[in-house]
Write an enzyme that holds these catalytic residues in place. Structure first.
Site, short mmCIF file in Angstrom:
data_model
loop_
_atom_site.label_atom_id
_atom_site.label_comp_id
_atom_site.label_asym_id
_atom_site.label_seq_id
_atom_site.Cartn_x
_atom_site.Cartn_y
_atom_site.Cartn_z
N GLN A 1 0.82 -1.21 0.00
CA GLN A 1 0.00 0.00 0.00
C GLN A 1 0.86 1.27 0.00
OE1 GLN A 1 -3.17 -0.59 -0.66
NE2 GLN A 1 -4.21 -0.49 1.30
N GLY B 1 4.23 1.46 -0.46
CA GLY B 1 5.23 1.42 -1.54
C GLY B 1 4.67 1.87 -2.88
N ASN C 1 6.85 -1.01 11.06
CA ASN C 1 6.57 -0.90 12.50
C ASN C 1 6.88 -2.19 13.27
OD1 ASN C 1 5.59 1.73 13.24
ND2 ASN C 1 3.89 1.36 11.81
N ARG D 1 0.30 15.01 11.02
CA ARG D 1 -1.01 14.77 11.64
C ARG D 1 -1.35 15.90 12.61
NH1 ARG D 1 0.01 8.20 12.18
NH2 ARG D 1 -1.13 7.71 10.28
N HIS E 1 7.13 6.32 18.09
CA HIS E 1 5.99 6.34 17.17
C HIS E 1 4.87 5.49 17.76
CE1 HIS E 1 3.81 6.83 13.53
NE2 HIS E 1 3.94 5.60 13.12
N1 APR Z 1 11.15 -8.21 1.31
C1 APR Z 1 10.49 -7.33 0.53
N2 APR Z 1 9.18 -7.07 0.68
C2 APR Z 1 8.51 -7.71 1.64
C3 APR Z 1 9.15 -8.66 2.48
C4 APR Z 1 10.53 -8.90 2.29
N3 APR Z 1 11.22 -9.76 3.04
N4 APR Z 1 8.21 -9.15 3.32
C5 APR Z 1 7.04 -8.55 3.03
N5 APR Z 1 7.21 -7.69 1.99
C6 APR Z 1 6.23 -6.84 1.31
C7 APR Z 1 4.84 -7.49 1.18
O1 APR Z 1 4.82 -8.49 0.16
C8 APR Z 1 3.99 -6.28 0.86
O2 APR Z 1 3.89 -6.03 -0.54
O3 APR Z 1 5.96 -5.66 2.04
C9 APR Z 1 4.75 -5.11 1.52
C10 APR Z 1 3.98 -4.48 2.67
O4 APR Z 1 2.86 -3.88 2.13
P1 APR Z 1 1.46 -3.79 2.88
O5 APR Z 1 1.13 -5.12 3.47
O6 APR Z 1 0.48 -3.19 1.93
O7 APR Z 1 1.77 -2.80 4.10
P2 APR Z 1 1.83 -1.20 4.09
O8 APR Z 1 0.51 -0.64 4.42
O9 APR Z 1 2.54 -0.72 2.88
O10 APR Z 1 2.75 -0.96 5.39
C11 APR Z 1 4.08 -1.42 5.44
O11 APR Z 1 4.76 0.22 7.03
O12 APR Z 1 3.56 1.76 8.29
C12 APR Z 1 4.19 0.51 8.28
O13 APR Z 1 2.95 -0.73 9.92
C13 APR Z 1 3.22 -0.60 8.55
O14 APR Z 1 4.89 -2.27 8.93
C14 APR Z 1 3.95 -1.78 7.99
C15 APR Z 1 4.71 -1.18 6.79
#
Ligand code: APR
Length: 311
Positions: A13, A15, A123, A154, A178
């Site tokens: 989301q 990224g 996080n 915020r 945070h």
């Molecule tokens: N290497 C690369 N990417 C990874 C790995 C890894 N080892 N493990 C997981 N991912 C990817 C997932 O496949 C996914 O596409 O990380 C991405 C995370 O995306 P979302 O689940 O959509 O999470 P998002 O809302 O982007 O938040 C990511 O940021 O704010 C923080 O708490 C939140 O820890 C979370 C992070």
């Protein structure tokens, strides 16, 4: 002059939106790296954004990959790899999963992009950025956590909403970890230079402070699955831009403290100067006794989570 290379590790989301904003601002070429199972998804996002470019005419190139070797020689790496919160979860509940992920990512960043400026977002932020620093061995000025930029935005947002005045004119500082223990410094909040305390009542300000501290949780509840993503992406972009353009922006960031505020060996939200040298300086605000106590409490919370990493 060749373009800068911005690598986003995690193309979920945050990224995806981050790739779009970085491209729109032409900060550099963007590669989005995710796990091999998600390679199609990130290749798709990159190609989709490529096809959005003609409307606004930006020329940044985007690509997606499931292979860490595509980090090669990145100037900036922004890490959102990991899992987000679901309703009812604290950020700390993510520690075990995201710690494993960050360790693997840190090894790869060290191998393929050893000169990069790294912004950690996953996080629980203050512990995950600590873990990245430990595992990668990167110098402290080239590792920073994105939290304060968002917490600050915020605070500014809610002040603008409550006063009905332009968010552009709102300025303030948020310090600490945070999470709900973060410390919005009320006396630093101004609107067009006018102290917030001259505009709103103490009761109104206290309500804003509480909302800032719970802002991430408010969004987790509204979304039902996953956490904030537009605003974190905008906050990360601000930090990337400050670095690549050597802007010397003063952005609250989770920076590695070595004596500042009496804190030693932890990443925590402090006002940081970000320019071509990465985190170039930490600004020390003279705190009141009450603010010092609040900072002490948030530090204890950060220390407890860092201790759980075992690093
Ligand atoms: N290497 C690369 N990417 C990874 C790995 C890894 N080892 N493990 C997981 N991912 C990817 C997932 O496949 C996914 O596409 O990380 C991405 C995370 O995306 P979302 O689940 O959509 O999470 P998002 O809302 O982007 O938040 C990511 O940021 O704010 C923080 O708490 C939140 O820890 C979370 C992070």
């Amino acid at each position: 002059m060749s373009r800068k290379k911005i690598a986003l590790v995690g193309g979920g989301q945050i990224g995806g939106i981050l790739a779009l904003i970085c491209a729109q601002k032409e900060l550099g070429d963007v590669v989005v790296i995710d796990i091999p199972e998600a390679e199609g998804m990130v290749k798709g996002k990159a190609l989709d954004i490529m096809q959005a470019r003609p409307h606004d005419g930006y020329d940044s190139d985007l690509s997606g990959s499931g292979d860490f070797s595509d980090l090669k020689d990145a100037d900036v790496v922004a890490i959102t790899a990991g899992v987000p919160r679901k309703p009812g979860m604290t950020r700390e509940d993510l520690l075990a999963t995201n710690l494993n992920i960050i360790s693997n990512v840190a090894e790869n960043v060290k191998k393929f992009a050893p000169e990069a400026f790294v912004i950690v977002v996953s996080n629980p932020l203050d512990a995950i950025v600590y873990a990245f620093h430990k595992v990668s061995g990167f110098p402290k000025n080239r590792v920073v956590g994105m939290a304060g930029a968002l917490d600050n935005a915020r605070f500014r947002t809610f002040i603008a909403m409550e006063t009905g005045m332009s968010v552009q004119d709102v300025s303030c500082i948020v310090m600490g970890g945070h999470g709900p223990t973060m410390v919005p410094l009320i006396r630093t909040a101004t609107v067009g230079g006018v102290p917030l305390t001259d505009i709103l009542s103490r009761k109104e300000i206290d309500a804003i402070v509480t909302r800032v501290q719970e802002a991430g949780t408010e969004l987790v509840k509204l979304y039902g699955k996953g956490s904030a993503f537009f605003s974190p992406a905008a906050a990360i972009t601000e930090m990337i831009e400050a670095y690549l353009k050597d802007k010397k922006r003063v952005i609250p960031s989770a920076a590695f403290c070595e004596g500042e505020y009496g804190i030693d060996g932890y990443f925590i939200g402090v006002p940081a100067v970000i320019g071509a040298g990465g985190v170039e300086r930490i600004l020390e605000v003279e705190l009141t006794e009450q603010e010092s106590n609040l900072l002490g409490s948030t530090l204890e919370k950060v220390k407890a989570t860092v201790a759980e990493t075992g690093l």
